[in-house]
Write an enzyme that holds these catalytic residues in place. Structure first.
Site, PDB file in Angstrom:
ATOM      1  N   THR A 161       0.857  -1.137   0.034  1.00 40.52           N
ATOM      2  CA  THR A 161      -0.024  -0.209  -0.054  1.00 40.52           C
ATOM      3  C   THR A 161       0.941   1.139  -0.071  1.00 40.52           C
ATOM      4  O   THR A 161       2.081   1.469   0.740  1.00 40.52           O
ATOM      5  CB  THR A 161      -0.959   0.051   1.120  1.00 40.52           C
ATOM      6  OG1 THR A 161      -1.437  -1.250   1.237  1.00 40.52           O
ATOM      7  CG2 THR A 161      -1.788   1.111   1.251  1.00 40.52           C
ATOM      8  N   CYS A 190      34.452   0.279  16.687  1.00 42.86           N
ATOM      9  CA  CYS A 190      33.692   0.449  18.086  1.00 42.86           C
ATOM     10  C   CYS A 190      32.359   1.201  17.899  1.00 42.86           C
ATOM     11  O   CYS A 190      31.303   0.603  18.746  1.00 42.86           O
ATOM     12  CB  CYS A 190      34.627   1.268  19.035  1.00 42.86           C
ATOM     13  SG  CYS A 190      35.966   0.468  19.598  1.00 42.86           S
TER      14      CYS A 190
END
Lengths: 387, 168
Positions: free
Chosen positions: A225, A316
């Site tokens: 949709t 990190c």
């Protein structure tokens, strides 16, 4: 706050917000034939025209998707099982999806992030890929690839050509007819539109297989949709870019600030280097590395001590434990990649913002270098800056 | 390709116009965070990251260490150096200094370890585990635990270094 993470996402434009709020009152499913459905579909087609105009495409060459990642996945899905060649510095949504679906050759880049011409020619000749995908602007270091020439070489070898223009949209002029690509990925939230909506340009006559099936939307090319609200926001953001000619604004206003920041960092911060090729890159991206300092720490100190928002190529911060594949492909050094920080500027960025960075960043780097187990100065000078 | 005006400029020490005192590292951040909501880290990790304890600024050779140990790999993004001073009579750690290359949790966990280790006997200090450090910090994100909590291994190595020197 000094927001310098526009390449991650940009603030929603007030024009896009207004269009979205207005679209929220549309109650009909755009696929329905009744009046409310027709009204909603009109909004979608208006937006499609604006998006198409932005890249000089025809509206029927634009397929709305959920964003850049879906657009890239749609491309790799079309060529699943075929021989595919993609640049080594593509966005993970291209790299990973290509590797998962196809026998994929990585096209190496040089130290500036530009495609290595010799290897590219060799790959086209020896691997005979069906699809070549090379991004127009790299999202981490900003390098602009010469897509027009690269697409021509791909076409000459019989391949079709896709470019991910997510970071180029609104920053540099884009004309799909001029650069003659077969497919192009774009996304709304990098130009001040909403997150969750993007598009795929598919040149008329190009091979196509839908990624999401089970609905006739987008002429059967993308089921689901219609997201009327998000599409309306994308349309409004596209109109903003066209009417304001933001690529020109970036060139005139943002590029000098980006270059000022680069110069000030190199002048005032010991053992800093620039990963962005300043003379062939998007006007708003500056990627730097700071020897012996780690990127996540730099990012979080900038946030905490200066209210300055940036991103990093450090492992990190990546979530997958690996340093930036882009910096690794260009500078071949894990420490440089771990210590990389991306400043991405927007039209709202000011000289005062650059000054604020320079009152905060040098001290952060000095302190991180001071407590680091690594000695700054180990990276060879000749390897430290490319432009 | 034409060189940009900035080509081959490489910042160096001589160009630096920095007047920064090392202790500014220890200032509390003026721009605050809402407790526990803005970062992936706990308040305790943030506190140790923003105001690290017992770090060594600059050249470590200027600090007299009875033992030192280093662990980690900069290629992976984290490395810690622990330096300890020992009271030989009581076999107790009297002072700890550290240096770390790494992310916020690497800095915070090494800072936390330095607090945990000070005043302990060597045997007791050897019992400090990654879990104890993490618990002291109120937890760490899962993906941070294995890569950034390494300091206790550097401490064990420093204790070993001290004992080796004593026995030789």
């Amino acid at each position: 706050m000094v927001y310098l993470d526009y390449s991650a996402t940009s603030p929603l434009l007030k024009e896009a917000r207004a269009a979205m709020i207005s679209a929220m009152d549309l109650i009909g499913n755009p696929s329905a034939l009744h009046t409310p459905g027709h009204q909603a579909m009109n909004k979608i087609e208006e937006a499609r025209e604006e998006v198409a105009k932005l890249i000089n495409a025809s509206p029927d060459e634009i397929i709305f998707t959920s964003g850049g990642s879906e657009s890239n996945n749609t491309i790799t899905n079309i060529f699943a099982g075929e021989s595919v060649a993609v640049s080594a510095i593509e966005h993970p949504s291209m790299l990973e999806s290509a590797k998962t679906r196809s026998k994929t050759t990585l096209i190496p880049v040089d130290e500036t992030g530009k495609i290595d011409q010799k290897n590219y020619a060799k790959i086209l000749e020896q691997k005979v890929p069906k699809l070549v995908s090379i991004m127009l602007v790299n999202n981490e270091i900003g390098t602009i690839e010469d897509v027009e020439a690269l697409a021509k070489l791909a076409h000459d070898s019989g391949a079709v050509f896709h470019t991910d223009a997510t970071q180029a949209l609104g920053k540099i002029p884009i004309d799909v007819k001029k650069i003659n690509v077969d497919y192009m990925t774009i996304s709304a939230h990098k130009i001040g539109g909403p997150v969750g909506i993007g598009a795929l340009f598919v040149k008329k006559g190009s091979p196509f297989t839908p990624l999401i099936i089970g609905g006739h939307q987008e002429h059967g090319k993308r089921a689901g949709t219609y997201q009327v609200v998000n599409i309306s926001g994308f349309g409004a953001a596209a109109k903003y870019v066209s009417t304001r000619n933001t690529p020109l604004l970036y060139k005139e206003k943002v590029l000098p600030l980006r270059n000022l920041l680069a110069e000030q960092i190199l002048t005032n911060i010991p053992y800093s280097s620039i990963n962005t090729p300043l003379d062939c890159s998007a006007p708003n991206i500056l990627n730097c590395s700071f020897e012996a300092a780690e990127g996540e720490s730099i990012q979080l100190y900038l946030d905490a001590k200066g209210d300055i928002i940036v991103s990093t190529g450090s492992a990190c911060a990546s979530g997958d434990g690996k340093p930036s594949h882009v910096i690794m492909a260009t500078r071949h050094d894990a420490e440089i990649a771990h210590s990389s920080v991306r400043f991405s500027l927007g039209l709202e960025t000011t000289t005062a913002d650059v000054a604020k960075v320079m009152t905060t960043l040098p001290e952060i780097i000095k302190n991180l270098q001071g407590i680091s187990t690594l000695k700054a100065g180990n990276i060879k000078k000749e390897d430290s800056y490319y432009a | 390709m034409p060189k940009s005006p900035l080509s081959n400029h490489h910042a160096n020490q001589s160009k630096a116009k920095l007047k920064v005192k090392p202790e500014t590292q220890q200032k509390t951040a003026e721009s605050g965070f809402s407790a526990g909501t803005d970062w992936i880290y706990t308040d305790s990790v943030k506190e140790h990251f923003l105001n690290p304890r017992n770090f060594l600024m600059g050249d470590e050779s200027k600090y007299h260490a009875d033992g030192q140990g280093i662990v980690g790999n900069p290629i992976c993004g984290d490395q810690m150096l622990m330096l300890i001073q020992i009271d030989k009579n009581t076999d107790t750690i009297t002072d700890v200094k550290w240096k770390t290359y790494g992310c916020a949790s690497a800095i915070a966990s090494t800072s936390a370890l330095s607090e945990l280790a000070k005043g302990r006997t060597l045997d007791d200090a050897l019992t400090i585990s990654a879990e104890e450090i993490t618990s002291y910090l109120g937890g760490l994100p899962k993906h941070k635990f294995h890569c950034s909590v390494l300091g206790h291994e550097a401490l064990a190595s420093a204790i070993q270094d001290y004992r080796k020197k004593q026995s030789s």
